[in-house]
Scaffold this motif. Structure first.
Motif, PDB file in Angstrom:
ATOM      1  N   VAL A 105       0.826  -1.214   0.000  1.00 18.11           N
ATOM      2  CA  VAL A 105       0.000   0.000   0.000  1.00 18.11           C
ATOM      3  C   VAL A 105       0.858   1.261   0.000  1.00 18.11           C
ATOM      4  CG1 VAL A 105      -1.678   1.345   1.322  1.00 18.11           C
ATOM      5  CG2 VAL A 105      -1.975  -1.130   1.078  1.00 18.11           C
ATOM      6  N   THR A 106       1.886   1.285   0.843  1.00 17.69           N
ATOM      7  CA  THR A 106       2.688   2.509   0.981  1.00 17.69           C
ATOM      8  C   THR A 106       3.737   2.663  -0.109  1.00 17.69           C
ATOM      9  OG1 THR A 106       4.213   1.370   2.506  1.00 17.69           O
ATOM     10  CG2 THR A 106       2.373   2.612   3.480  1.00 17.69           C
ATOM     11  N   ARG A 107       4.474   1.585  -0.413  1.00 14.54           N
ATOM     12  CA  ARG A 107       5.604   1.701  -1.334  1.00 14.54           C
ATOM     13  C   ARG A 107       5.213   1.599  -2.806  1.00 14.54           C
ATOM     14  NH1 ARG A 107      10.557   0.939   1.428  1.00 14.54           N
ATOM     15  NH2 ARG A 107      10.216   1.602   3.568  1.00 14.54           N
ATOM     16  N   GLY A 111      17.321  21.199 -10.910  1.00 17.83           N
ATOM     17  CA  GLY A 111      17.207  20.680  -9.545  1.00 17.83           C
ATOM     18  C   GLY A 111      15.965  19.844  -9.349  1.00 17.83           C
ATOM     19  N   LEU A 112      14.867  20.264  -9.927  1.00 20.08           N
ATOM     20  CA  LEU A 112      13.631  19.501  -9.813  1.00 20.08           C
ATOM     21  C   LEU A 112      13.765  18.158 -10.538  1.00 20.08           C
ATOM     22  CD1 LEU A 112      10.718  19.437  -8.806  1.00 20.08           C
ATOM     23  CD2 LEU A 112      10.010  20.490 -10.956  1.00 20.08           C
ATOM     24  N   THR A 113      14.475  18.161 -11.653  1.00 20.82           N
ATOM     25  CA  THR A 113      14.725  16.916 -12.388  1.00 20.82           C
ATOM     26  C   THR A 113      15.529  15.941 -11.543  1.00 20.82           C
ATOM     27  OG1 THR A 113      14.694  18.090 -14.505  1.00 20.82           O
ATOM     28  CG2 THR A 113      15.738  15.927 -14.476  1.00 20.82           C
ATOM     29  N   LEU A 114      16.509  16.470 -10.792  1.00 17.44           N
ATOM     30  CA  LEU A 114      17.305  15.624  -9.917  1.00 17.44           C
ATOM     31  C   LEU A 114      16.429  14.994  -8.834  1.00 17.44           C
ATOM     32  CD1 LEU A 114      19.968  14.468  -8.902  1.00 17.44           C
ATOM     33  CD2 LEU A 114      20.335  16.618  -7.641  1.00 17.44           C
ATOM     34  N   MET A 115      15.533  15.774  -8.264  1.00 15.96           N
ATOM     35  CA  MET A 115      14.650  15.228  -7.234  1.00 15.96           C
ATOM     36  C   MET A 115      13.775  14.118  -7.814  1.00 15.96           C
ATOM     37  SD  MET A 115      11.845  16.968  -4.722  1.00 15.96           S
ATOM     38  CE  MET A 115      12.931  16.872  -3.302  1.00 15.96           C
ATOM     39  N   LYS A 116      13.244  14.335  -9.010  1.00 13.23           N
ATOM     40  CA  LYS A 116      12.434  13.302  -9.652  1.00 13.23           C
ATOM     41  C   LYS A 116      13.251  12.022  -9.839  1.00 13.23           C
ATOM     42  CE  LYS A 116       9.583  16.567 -12.320  1.00 13.23           C
ATOM     43  NZ  LYS A 116       9.239  17.039 -13.695  1.00 13.23           N
ATOM     44  N   THR A 117      14.505  12.185 -10.254  1.00 18.52           N
ATOM     45  CA  THR A 117      15.377  11.031 -10.472  1.00 18.52           C
ATOM     46  C   THR A 117      15.599  10.260  -9.175  1.00 18.52           C
ATOM     47  OG1 THR A 117      16.523  12.190 -12.261  1.00 18.52           O
ATOM     48  CG2 THR A 117      17.644  10.281 -11.302  1.00 18.52           C
ATOM     49  N   GLN A 118      15.842  10.979  -8.076  1.00 19.77           N
ATOM     50  CA  GLN A 118      16.057  10.328  -6.785  1.00 19.77           C
ATOM     51  C   GLN A 118      14.821   9.559  -6.344  1.00 19.77           C
ATOM     52  OE1 GLN A 118      17.206  13.992  -4.785  1.00 19.77           O
ATOM     53  NE2 GLN A 118      19.290  13.261  -4.550  1.00 19.77           N
ATOM     54  N   LEU A 119      13.645  10.124  -6.559  1.00 17.78           N
ATOM     55  CA  LEU A 119      12.403   9.448  -6.182  1.00 17.78           C
ATOM     56  C   LEU A 119      12.200   8.182  -7.019  1.00 17.78           C
ATOM     57  CD1 LEU A 119      10.006  12.517  -5.781  1.00 17.78           C
ATOM     58  CD2 LEU A 119      10.996  11.121  -3.961  1.00 17.78           C
ATOM     59  N   ILE A 120      12.556   8.251  -8.298  1.00 20.20           N
ATOM     60  CA  ILE A 120      12.408   7.087  -9.174  1.00 20.20           C
ATOM     61  C   ILE A 120      13.383   5.981  -8.759  1.00 20.20           C
ATOM     62  CG2 ILE A 120      12.729   6.257 -11.533  1.00 20.20           C
ATOM     63  CD1 ILE A 120      11.630   8.958 -12.499  1.00 20.20           C
ATOM     64  N   ILE A 121      14.599   6.368  -8.337  1.00 19.13           N
ATOM     65  CA  ILE A 121      15.561   5.375  -7.853  1.00 19.13           C
ATOM     66  C   ILE A 121      14.996   4.640  -6.642  1.00 19.13           C
ATOM     67  CG2 ILE A 121      17.803   5.080  -6.714  1.00 19.13           C
ATOM     68  CD1 ILE A 121      18.881   7.302  -8.522  1.00 19.13           C
ATOM     69  N   LEU A 122      14.402   5.395  -5.714  1.00 20.28           N
ATOM     70  CA  LEU A 122      13.788   4.769  -4.546  1.00 20.28           C
ATOM     71  C   LEU A 122      12.671   3.815  -4.963  1.00 20.28           C
ATOM     72  CD1 LEU A 122      13.577   7.651  -1.905  1.00 20.28           C
ATOM     73  CD2 LEU A 122      15.122   5.692  -1.926  1.00 20.28           C
ATOM     74  N   LEU A 123      11.866   4.223  -5.922  1.00 24.72           N
ATOM     75  CA  LEU A 123      10.786   3.364  -6.396  1.00 24.72           C
ATOM     76  C   LEU A 123      11.355   2.088  -7.020  1.00 24.72           C
ATOM     77  CD1 LEU A 123       7.800   2.855  -6.919  1.00 24.72           C
ATOM     78  CD2 LEU A 123       8.013   4.140  -9.062  1.00 24.72           C
ATOM     79  N   GLY A 124      12.441   2.223  -7.772  1.00 25.35           N
ATOM     80  CA  GLY A 124      13.085   1.051  -8.349  1.00 25.35           C
ATOM     81  C   GLY A 124      13.559   0.076  -7.283  1.00 25.35           C
ATOM     82  N   LEU A 125      14.136   0.602  -6.198  1.00 28.66           N
ATOM     83  CA  LEU A 125      14.564  -0.252  -5.093  1.00 28.66           C
ATOM     84  C   LEU A 125      13.370  -0.925  -4.437  1.00 28.66           C
ATOM     85  CD1 LEU A 125      17.302   2.045  -3.532  1.00 28.66           C
ATOM     86  CD2 LEU A 125      17.671  -0.112  -4.735  1.00 28.66           C
ATOM     87  N   HIS A 126      12.241  -0.202  -4.345  1.00 24.60           N
ATOM     88  CA  HIS A 126      11.028  -0.802  -3.785  1.00 24.60           C
ATOM     89  C   HIS A 126      10.606  -2.016  -4.605  1.00 24.60           C
ATOM     90  CE1 HIS A 126       9.820   3.388  -2.005  1.00 24.60           C
ATOM     91  NE2 HIS A 126      10.879   2.854  -1.426  1.00 24.60           N
ATOM     92  N   ILE A 127      10.717  -1.904  -5.912  1.00 25.09           N
ATOM     93  CA  ILE A 127      10.323  -3.004  -6.789  1.00 25.09           C
ATOM     94  C   ILE A 127      11.255  -4.197  -6.589  1.00 25.09           C
ATOM     95  CG2 ILE A 127      10.108  -3.721  -9.198  1.00 25.09           C
ATOM     96  CD1 ILE A 127       9.267  -0.812  -9.837  1.00 25.09           C
ATOM     97  N   PHE A 147      12.001  -9.792  -3.317  1.00 22.64           N
ATOM     98  CA  PHE A 147      12.453 -10.547  -2.152  1.00 22.64           C
ATOM     99  C   PHE A 147      11.277 -10.910  -1.253  1.00 22.64           C
ATOM    100  CE2 PHE A 147      16.620  -8.281  -2.910  1.00 22.64           C
ATOM    101  CZ  PHE A 147      17.341  -9.415  -3.215  1.00 22.64           C
ATOM    102  N   ILE A 148      10.391  -9.944  -1.029  1.00 22.82           N
ATOM    103  CA  ILE A 148       9.227 -10.184  -0.183  1.00 22.82           C
ATOM    104  C   ILE A 148       8.347 -11.263  -0.787  1.00 22.82           C
ATOM    105  CG2 ILE A 148       7.118  -9.131   0.752  1.00 22.82           C
ATOM    106  CD1 ILE A 148       8.692  -6.464   0.783  1.00 22.82           C
ATOM    107  N   GLY A 149       8.207 -11.245  -2.111  1.00 25.17           N
ATOM    108  CA  GLY A 149       7.422 -12.264  -2.786  1.00 25.17           C
ATOM    109  C   GLY A 149       7.995 -13.655  -2.582  1.00 25.17           C
ATOM    110  N   ARG A 150       9.333 -13.762  -2.588  1.00 28.34           N
ATOM    111  CA  ARG A 150       9.970 -15.060  -2.358  1.00 28.34           C
ATOM    112  C   ARG A 150       9.676 -15.561  -0.954  1.00 28.34           C
ATOM    113  NH1 ARG A 150      16.145 -15.244  -4.239  1.00 28.34           N
ATOM    114  NH2 ARG A 150      15.828 -17.310  -3.337  1.00 28.34           N
ATOM    115  N   ILE A 151       9.704 -14.664   0.027  1.00 29.63           N
ATOM    116  CA  ILE A 151       9.376 -15.062   1.394  1.00 29.63           C
ATOM    117  C   ILE A 151       7.934 -15.535   1.465  1.00 29.63           C
ATOM    118  CG2 ILE A 151       9.202 -14.299   3.787  1.00 29.63           C
ATOM    119  CD1 ILE A 151      11.298 -12.175   3.172  1.00 29.63           C
ATOM    120  N   ALA A 152       7.034 -14.793   0.800  1.00 26.29           N
ATOM    121  CA  ALA A 152       5.613 -15.150   0.830  1.00 26.29           C
ATOM    122  C   ALA A 152       5.376 -16.529   0.233  1.00 26.29           C
ATOM    123  CB  ALA A 152       4.799 -14.091   0.088  1.00 26.29           C
TER     124      ALA A 152
END
Length: 378
Positions: A281-283, A310-326, A331-336
């Protein structure tokens, strides 16, 4: 040399990078008089504060793990553990540095060179891997500290943001920018979170090493970069939303791992289920839809903040975090899947654990992080 540094400095702190047109460093200076009197704009000098905060959190962590978490763990039977030290054999030690799990062909080669059976060579590699394995008590203490911090940070963040209009309507993160007041509670929320991630970045070298070690390094760097960048040009509102969304889920996993270590399997399973739901839900829903999407595609956003590097850089950082979430969702799916196959949560897939050397291996028993978990017979 000085000229080169001045050139780099002028580029790094270029107003064209950090701000859109008609906004400069002078615009975010704090004044006691004028139209922006009473508004506290974040200052670059504030970023010194996370360093002593990180040191203080390190001291608190040490005291918590030693005087609270460790005694609790021992009361449930957790011990430091005695690791069998592998005999020092130069050829095998050199091979171990290249690969911890050599294939059958390599094992046979070592067996011939050393006049040992393949079983003896396999046992040597297993013992050697176990030397690098952390004890359950250490894992319990680490998870306990992160659980305590994430719970505290999430409660604090939710309380201070609950009545903020931008908490429900992301567009208000930009209305009035860059002249948005940073209150003292929001100031300390940022400094404590930054200090925590700085401390985590350094403790990665001594904490239990997990399979996603490099992903965690990227995560911490991206998080510190995002917080630092958003602080400097007063995008604190959007940054605080990212923090509270992330803190909402992490303590469920840490709590599940703590329950696992002390053999409270039903509690572990229940917390993992909650964790998986909250994670999704959150990520994978709130974060991309409510935080990233408005910055990327909301037409009204450009009425308040036109695009700039600068705004483009922030967008890039947020997308990197989203990629890590995926990646971590995998990993979570494997545990499940394993929890469905074996009736319980087997382990944190990110943990780089190793089974202890024991004859029980041949009887269908899996030692997971020193916990005996019986597999279903197929």
């Amino acid at each position: 040399m000085a000229g080169a540094l001045d050139y780099v400095g002028s580029y790094v702190w270029s107003e064209k990078f950090w701000f859109p047109e008609n906004v400069s460093w002078k615009d975010i200076e704090n004044h006691d008089e004028g139209p922006n009197a009473g508004i506290y704009h974040p200052q670059i000098s504030d970023l010194i504060m996370p360093i002593p905060v990180a040191v203080l959190l390190g001291v608190i962590r040490f005291c918590f793990e030693r005087f609270i978490a460790a005694p609790i763990g021992r009361s449930y039977g957790l011990r430091e553990g005695k690791i069998m030290v592998a005999e020092y054999i130069p050829i095998l030690e050199k091979a171990y540095r290249k690969t911890k799990r050599p294939d059958d062909k390599a094992i046979e080669g070592f067996s011939k060179k050393l006049s040992k059976s393949t079983r003896q060579v396999e046992r040597w590699f297993r013992k050697r891997r176990n030397q690098d394995r952390s004890s359950e008590l250490k894992k319990f203490c680490e998870s306990g500290w992160r659980f305590l911090f994430y719970v505290s940070a999430h409660i604090y963040g939710t309380v201070i943001l609950w009545n903020k209009r931008y908490f429900a309507e992301t567009l208000h993160c930009w209305i009035g920018w860059p002249h948005q007041h940073v209150s003292s509670d929001l100031y300390w929320y940022y400094m404590i979170e930054l200090g925590f991630y700085v401390a985590l970045a350094f403790s990665l070298m001594t904490d239990v090493r997990r399979k996603d070690f490099y992903e965690m390094i990227i995560h911490h760097i991206a998080t510190i970069g995002l917080l630092t960048f958003s602080w400097i040009n007063n995008m604190v509102r959007i940054g605080s939303l990212v923090l509270v969304v992330h803190d909402a889920v992490d303590y469920w996993m840490e709590g599940a791992k703590m329950a696992k270590y002390i053999r409270k399997q039903k509690i572990c399973d229940a917390m993992f289920v909650v964790f998986a739901v909250v994670w999704f839900v959150t990520r994978l829903v709130i974060f991309p839809i409510c935080i990233i999407k408005p910055i990327m595609v909301t037409p009204g956003l450009h009425n308040y903040v036109p695009g700039w590097p600068g705004l483009t850089l922030m967008k890039t950082q947020l997308i990197i975090l989203l990629g890590l979430h995926i990646v971590w969702t995998y990993f979570i799916g494997r545990i499940a899947v394993k929890s469905v196959l074996y009736d319980n949560v087997q382990k944190d897939e990110r943990s780089d654990s190793e089974s202890a050397v024991t004859e029980e291996e041949t009887n269908g028993t899996v030692l997971d992080g020193n916990l005996n978990v019986n597999k279903k017979k197929e």
